[in-house]
Design a protein around this motif. Sequence first.
Motif, short mmCIF file in Angstrom:
data_model
loop_
_atom_site.label_atom_id
_atom_site.label_comp_id
_atom_site.label_asym_id
_atom_site.label_seq_id
_atom_site.Cartn_x
_atom_site.Cartn_y
_atom_site.Cartn_z
N LYS A 166 0.85 -1.18 0.00
CA LYS A 166 0.00 0.00 0.00
C LYS A 166 0.89 1.24 0.00
N GLU A 167 0.33 2.33 -0.48
CA GLU A 167 1.13 3.55 -0.63
C GLU A 167 1.73 3.99 0.70
N ASP A 168 0.97 3.88 1.80
CA ASP A 168 1.51 4.35 3.09
C ASP A 168 2.58 3.41 3.63
N GLN A 169 2.49 2.11 3.26
CA GLN A 169 3.54 1.17 3.67
C GLN A 169 4.82 1.46 2.90
N LYS A 170 4.64 1.70 1.59
CA LYS A 170 5.78 2.02 0.72
C LYS A 170 6.53 3.25 1.24
N LYS A 227 5.81 1.56 13.38
CA LYS A 227 6.36 0.21 13.60
C LYS A 227 5.50 -0.86 12.93
N THR A 228 4.18 -0.76 13.13
CA THR A 228 3.30 -1.78 12.52
C THR A 228 3.39 -1.74 11.01
N ARG A 229 3.36 -0.53 10.45
CA ARG A 229 3.40 -0.41 8.98
C ARG A 229 4.67 -1.03 8.43
N MET A 230 5.78 -0.76 9.13
CA MET A 230 7.07 -1.27 8.67
C MET A 230 7.08 -2.78 8.67
N ARG A 231 6.59 -3.36 9.78
CA ARG A 231 6.58 -4.83 9.89
C ARG A 231 5.70 -5.46 8.82
N THR A 232 4.49 -4.88 8.67
CA THR A 232 3.57 -5.43 7.67
C THR A 232 4.20 -5.35 6.29
#
Lengths: 182, 264
Positions: free
Chosen positions: A134-138, A166-171
């Motif tokens: 997803k764009e925010d994860q990227k 942290k969660t976004r990075m891990r996902t």
Amino acid sequence: MPETIKYSEEELVQLLQSGDQSAFEYLYDHYSGALNTVILKLISDQQLAEDILQEAFVKIWNNFSTYESSKGRLFTWMLNITRNLTIDTIRSKSFKKQAKIQKTENAVTYTSSNINENDKFDALGIRKQTMLLKEDQKRVIDLAYFEGLTQEEISKKLDIPLGTVKTRMRTAISVLKKILQA
Amino acid sequence: MTKEEFILSGLLELYAMGISSPEETQIVQEHLDRFPELKQELKETEIALENYALSNSTQPAPSVKEKLFNQLFSGDEKNPLNMAPVVSMTKKSFVPLFYKSIAAAVFILLIGSMVLNYSYFNKYHKAQDALDLAQQQLQQKEKSNAAMTHDLSVVTNKYAMPVVLNGTPHAPDALAKIFWMKNTGQVYIDPSNLPKVPSGMQYQLWGIVDGKPVSGGMIETSKGIYHIQKMKSFGKVDAFAITLEKAGGSPTPTMDQMIVSAKM
């Protein structure tokens, strides 16, 4: 000839340790594009980015004996060298002066140059698959991995809670891992 | 931290992205040393990120490569300052371009094949080593399998009469088993529960026949491991006993060194 040879990571490291130039050429052909992206994320001046890329590879070649494969992969090491070199350049005085003058001019070239990012990886389909992010994860991965920001810095920059970073990075990383397994 | 706590901490991901602080880096390296299986986890994370970076490549201008290779590798052979005084222009053009390109192609092929040779030679050696190791392991397994099959054939023989020799007050925990073949009188002994022999000593089996001790032979140990082994045959026997004797055995049993015994 160079296109047909493909090295495993261990072979590549071994050859580079023995000062093999064709292995170094392979290293350049294979990784210069990825490292160039890292530099361009941090610097908009094309000419300066090219100089940094060249200097980064000079460092990689000259300091290869300091690489320790037990601490991580070759690319991670090269990326750290390149990123640190770019950040050091930005912090240097002469850069700050120049940046003021060139700011407006380069903002235009930067965006246009990014549109024709290479399509080399389309053959492997990986480029398409990373679209699964997803764009925010990227965004979080790009800021950390390409620009070297800490989680706290990302949290400030994007104005989102540290926990979310942290969660976004891990996902995001687990998505990237799954792409490889698929 | 335990391995699970460490994985949950997310430090490995920060390390793989090169954004861990010096303290965090130290923690990660300590855990990598402590739990080698984490290296695989790290490698997978790094490869995943690496592929992400590769898929976001921006090819630099070709001139960068040219400048880089000139900077690093010119000077050894291409330096014009060294070449100019030695080779004159007319002499240089004497060799037709066609032959030059053939020579260059041959040279490139040679270098390429040397690189391949080197890599195949390494692979060959690795494969050879792995094969030797596998063969050694197979031999060991076959040996222990043969010993086990032999042991089992004694135990499962339908004529085998098991006799348990219990520990004497000298060695209350000691125990030995005899398999006495009723049809042939052959005696096999399983000494695996006897205490370790002091160096220079050996266990000796005795059969009491008509009230007199008769030697049944010495019990062998190979590399400290006891296997079921064949002893002297007894047609008729009143009791079995095992004593500790000096290596090689004694003509008569040392009675105060009797370790196990059984009356028939």
